[in-house]
Motif scaffolding. Structure first.
Motif, PDB file in Angstrom:
ATOM      1  N   LEU A  61       0.839  -1.200   0.000  1.00 15.25           N
ATOM      2  CA  LEU A  61       0.000   0.000   0.000  1.00 15.25           C
ATOM      3  C   LEU A  61       0.873   1.248   0.000  1.00 15.25           C
ATOM      4  O   LEU A  61       1.961   1.267   0.576  1.00 15.25           O
ATOM      5  CB  LEU A  61      -0.918   0.014   1.227  1.00 15.25           C
ATOM      6  N   ASP A  62       0.374   2.304  -0.621  1.00 15.34           N
ATOM      7  CA  ASP A  62       1.104   3.567  -0.617  1.00 15.34           C
ATOM      8  C   ASP A  62       0.706   4.385   0.616  1.00 15.34           C
ATOM      9  O   ASP A  62      -0.150   3.981   1.405  1.00 15.34           O
ATOM     10  CB  ASP A  62       0.883   4.336  -1.923  1.00 15.34           C
ATOM     11  N   ALA A  63       1.326   5.524   0.769  1.00 13.62           N
ATOM     12  CA  ALA A  63       1.105   6.362   1.955  1.00 13.62           C
ATOM     13  C   ALA A  63      -0.356   6.778   2.089  1.00 13.62           C
ATOM     14  O   ALA A  63      -0.913   6.775   3.195  1.00 13.62           O
ATOM     15  CB  ALA A  63       2.014   7.588   1.908  1.00 13.62           C
ATOM     16  N   GLU A  64      -0.990   7.119   0.983  1.00  9.57           N
ATOM     17  CA  GLU A  64      -2.394   7.536   1.045  1.00  9.57           C
ATOM     18  C   GLU A  64      -3.273   6.389   1.518  1.00  9.57           C
ATOM     19  O   GLU A  64      -4.158   6.578   2.358  1.00  9.57           O
ATOM     20  CB  GLU A  64      -2.867   8.037  -0.330  1.00  9.57           C
ATOM     21  N   GLN A  65      -3.043   5.199   1.005  1.00  5.04           N
ATOM     22  CA  GLN A  65      -3.849   4.048   1.403  1.00  5.04           C
ATOM     23  C   GLN A  65      -3.621   3.694   2.871  1.00  5.04           C
ATOM     24  O   GLN A  65      -4.566   3.392   3.597  1.00  5.04           O
ATOM     25  CB  GLN A  65      -3.535   2.844   0.510  1.00  5.04           C
ATOM     26  N   LEU A  66      -2.373   3.740   3.309  1.00  2.00           N
ATOM     27  CA  LEU A  66      -2.074   3.422   4.706  1.00  2.00           C
ATOM     28  C   LEU A  66      -2.703   4.421   5.670  1.00  2.00           C
ATOM     29  O   LEU A  66      -3.095   4.066   6.775  1.00  2.00           O
ATOM     30  CB  LEU A  66      -0.562   3.360   4.926  1.00  2.00           C
ATOM     31  N   ALA A  67      -2.811   5.671   5.248  1.00  2.00           N
ATOM     32  CA  ALA A  67      -3.377   6.714   6.109  1.00  2.00           C
ATOM     33  C   ALA A  67      -4.889   6.852   5.955  1.00  2.00           C
ATOM     34  O   ALA A  67      -5.515   7.613   6.696  1.00  2.00           O
ATOM     35  CB  ALA A  67      -2.706   8.053   5.803  1.00  2.00           C
ATOM     36  N   ARG A  68      -5.486   6.118   5.043  1.00 10.11           N
ATOM     37  CA  ARG A  68      -6.927   6.231   4.790  1.00 10.11           C
ATOM     38  C   ARG A  68      -7.713   5.793   6.015  1.00 10.11           C
ATOM     39  O   ARG A  68      -7.514   4.722   6.562  1.00 10.11           O
ATOM     40  CB  ARG A  68      -7.317   5.380   3.583  1.00 10.11           C
ATOM     41  N   ARG A  69      -8.652   6.647   6.437  1.00  2.00           N
ATOM     42  CA  ARG A  69      -9.488   6.381   7.617  1.00  2.00           C
ATOM     43  C   ARG A  69     -10.554   5.349   7.292  1.00  2.00           C
ATOM     44  O   ARG A  69     -10.969   5.213   6.142  1.00  2.00           O
ATOM     45  CB  ARG A  69     -10.176   7.658   8.092  1.00  2.00           C
ATOM     46  N   SER A  70     -11.029   4.696   8.329  1.00  2.00           N
ATOM     47  CA  SER A  70     -12.072   3.684   8.134  1.00  2.00           C
ATOM     48  C   SER A  70     -13.376   4.380   7.760  1.00  2.00           C
ATOM     49  O   SER A  70     -13.615   4.651   6.593  1.00  2.00           O
ATOM     50  CB  SER A  70     -12.214   2.813   9.375  1.00  2.00           C
ATOM     51  N   VAL A  71     -14.196   4.693   8.712  1.00  2.00           N
ATOM     52  CA  VAL A  71     -15.453   5.400   8.481  1.00  2.00           C
ATOM     53  C   VAL A  71     -15.648   6.401   9.610  1.00  2.00           C
ATOM     54  O   VAL A  71     -15.315   6.123  10.749  1.00  2.00           O
ATOM     55  CB  VAL A  71     -16.663   4.439   8.404  1.00  2.00           C
ATOM     56  N   PRO A  72     -16.202   7.565   9.308  1.00  2.00           N
ATOM     57  CA  PRO A  72     -16.427   8.557  10.356  1.00  2.00           C
ATOM     58  C   PRO A  72     -17.351   8.001  11.435  1.00  2.00           C
ATOM     59  O   PRO A  72     -18.233   7.215  11.107  1.00  2.00           O
ATOM     60  CB  PRO A  72     -17.089   9.719   9.619  1.00  2.00           C
ATOM     61  N   PRO A  73     -17.153   8.341  12.664  1.00  2.00           N
ATOM     62  CA  PRO A  73     -16.202   9.314  13.195  1.00  2.00           C
ATOM     63  C   PRO A  73     -14.838   8.718  13.537  1.00  2.00           C
ATOM     64  O   PRO A  73     -13.990   9.400  14.084  1.00  2.00           O
ATOM     65  CB  PRO A  73     -16.903   9.796  14.456  1.00  2.00           C
ATOM     66  N   SER A  74     -14.610   7.468  13.207  1.00  2.00           N
ATOM     67  CA  SER A  74     -13.349   6.819  13.542  1.00  2.00           C
ATOM     68  C   SER A  74     -12.178   7.497  12.825  1.00  2.00           C
ATOM     69  O   SER A  74     -12.298   7.919  11.676  1.00  2.00           O
ATOM     70  CB  SER A  74     -13.397   5.341  13.137  1.00  2.00           C
ATOM     71  N   THR A  75     -11.060   7.565  13.512  1.00  2.00           N
ATOM     72  CA  THR A  75      -9.826   8.070  12.902  1.00  2.00           C
ATOM     73  C   THR A  75      -8.861   6.921  12.633  1.00  2.00           C
ATOM     74  O   THR A  75      -7.707   7.147  12.302  1.00  2.00           O
ATOM     75  CB  THR A  75      -9.146   9.109  13.809  1.00  2.00           C
ATOM     76  N   MET A  76      -9.344   5.685  12.747  1.00  2.00           N
ATOM     77  CA  MET A  76      -8.483   4.519  12.595  1.00  2.00           C
ATOM     78  C   MET A  76      -8.053   4.340  11.147  1.00  2.00           C
ATOM     79  O   MET A  76      -8.837   4.478  10.219  1.00  2.00           O
ATOM     80  CB  MET A  76      -9.208   3.263  13.080  1.00  2.00           C
ATOM     81  N   SER A  77      -6.767   4.036  10.989  1.00  2.00           N
ATOM     82  CA  SER A  77      -6.173   3.717   9.690  1.00  2.00           C
ATOM     83  C   SER A  77      -5.072   2.699   9.951  1.00  2.00           C
ATOM     84  O   SER A  77      -4.649   2.501  11.093  1.00  2.00           O
ATOM     85  CB  SER A  77      -5.584   4.973   9.037  1.00  2.00           C
ATOM     86  N   LEU A  78      -4.591   2.067   8.893  1.00  2.00           N
ATOM     87  CA  LEU A  78      -3.475   1.128   9.074  1.00  2.00           C
ATOM     88  C   LEU A  78      -2.242   1.855   9.603  1.00  2.00           C
ATOM     89  O   LEU A  78      -1.572   1.361  10.516  1.00  2.00           O
ATOM     90  CB  LEU A  78      -3.170   0.406   7.760  1.00  2.00           C
ATOM     91  N   LEU A  79      -1.950   3.027   9.065  1.00  2.00           N
ATOM     92  CA  LEU A  79      -0.816   3.798   9.566  1.00  2.00           C
ATOM     93  C   LEU A  79      -1.042   4.198  11.021  1.00  2.00           C
ATOM     94  O   LEU A  79      -0.116   4.150  11.836  1.00  2.00           O
ATOM     95  CB  LEU A  79      -0.570   5.031   8.695  1.00  2.00           C
ATOM     96  N   GLY A  80      -2.265   4.559  11.355  1.00  2.00           N
ATOM     97  CA  GLY A  80      -2.579   4.872  12.749  1.00  2.00           C
ATOM     98  C   GLY A  80      -2.351   3.675  13.660  1.00  2.00           C
ATOM     99  O   GLY A  80      -1.857   3.825  14.778  1.00  2.00           O
ATOM    100  N   LEU A  81      -2.682   2.481  13.187  1.00  2.00           N
ATOM    101  CA  LEU A  81      -2.434   1.269  13.984  1.00  2.00           C
ATOM    102  C   LEU A  81      -0.942   1.050  14.200  1.00  2.00           C
ATOM    103  O   LEU A  81      -0.514   0.691  15.303  1.00  2.00           O
ATOM    104  CB  LEU A  81      -3.046   0.041  13.316  1.00  2.00           C
ATOM    105  N   VAL A  82      -0.154   1.266  13.162  1.00  2.00           N
ATOM    106  CA  VAL A  82       1.297   1.121  13.307  1.00  2.00           C
ATOM    107  C   VAL A  82       1.805   2.117  14.348  1.00  2.00           C
ATOM    108  O   VAL A  82       2.557   1.755  15.262  1.00  2.00           O
ATOM    109  CB  VAL A  82       2.012   1.309  11.949  1.00  2.00           C
TER     110      VAL A  82
END
Length: 189
Positions: A61-82
């Motif tokens: 995945l690229d940086a945009e995909q890794l930082a992509r949020r799940s669904v509002p209001p969540s701020t969770m992303s794969l990069l956020g998990l890392v």
């Protein structure tokens, strides 16, 4: 008739079991070796496999995909998990220390998720920090092979900390499954 969703179709690189992430022979978590001997080795093996799973969910995945949020209001992303695991690994060392706690790297509350921005430098820094913090936590715990030994100000047993580490990775690997599926439809074991 219009589609209800713009979600991508499910896909997998697996050929033997099309609903799996990878074919069993290509899955780094599979081994021909016998299962580990002893409780500590078993716990470490499970932790290693969940750590690999988190990395697998981020691969390709690229940086945009890794930082992509799940669904509002969540701020969770794969990069956020890392980034979250960077903080968590660091905090686990606080649990076993009698000294002052290590400071947070990303700030208070949900800064690990909120600050996960789609920049390659941020992605590289997060993965580098994760490796560094995992290594440091592993080294700190390697000094305590007795799973019943109680450490730190709260006197947590090494066994309890090891099980908690596995639980934390397992739970968030479930989140990573859903986040990855939302990005590109890829599902995994």
């Amino acid at each position: 008739m219009q589609r209800m969703s713009e979600q991508p179709a499910r896909w997998s690189q697996a050929t033997v079991y099309p609903d799996m992430w990878a074919d069993p022979d290509d899955d780094l978590r599979n081994s021909e070796d016998p299962s580990p001997d002893g409780e500590l080795a078993t716990l470490q093996d499970f932790l290693t496999n969940y750590r690999m799973t988190l990395r697998m969910k981020c691969e390709g995945l690229d940086a945009e995909q890794l930082a992509r949020r799940s669904v509002p209001p969540s701020t969770m992303s794969l990069l956020g998990l890392v980034r979250h695991f960077v903080e968590v690994e660091r905090d686990w060392r606080n649990w076993i220390s009698d000294g002052d706690p290590l400071p947070k790297l990303y700030g208070e509350k949900d800064a690990d998720f909120d600050g996960a921005v789609a920049e390659q430098a941020e992605v590289d820094a997060a993965f580098s920090a994760l490796e560094r913090e995992q290594t440091a936590t592993d080294a700190a715990l390697a000094e305590h092979l007795d799973l019943g030994k109680r450490l730190g100000k709260d006197r947590i047993a090494v066994r309890e900390l090891m099980v908690h580490r596995i639980e934390e990775y397992a739970r968030h690997c479930g989140h990573a499954d859903l986040l990855r599926e939302r990005i590109d439809g890829r599902v995994g074991q």
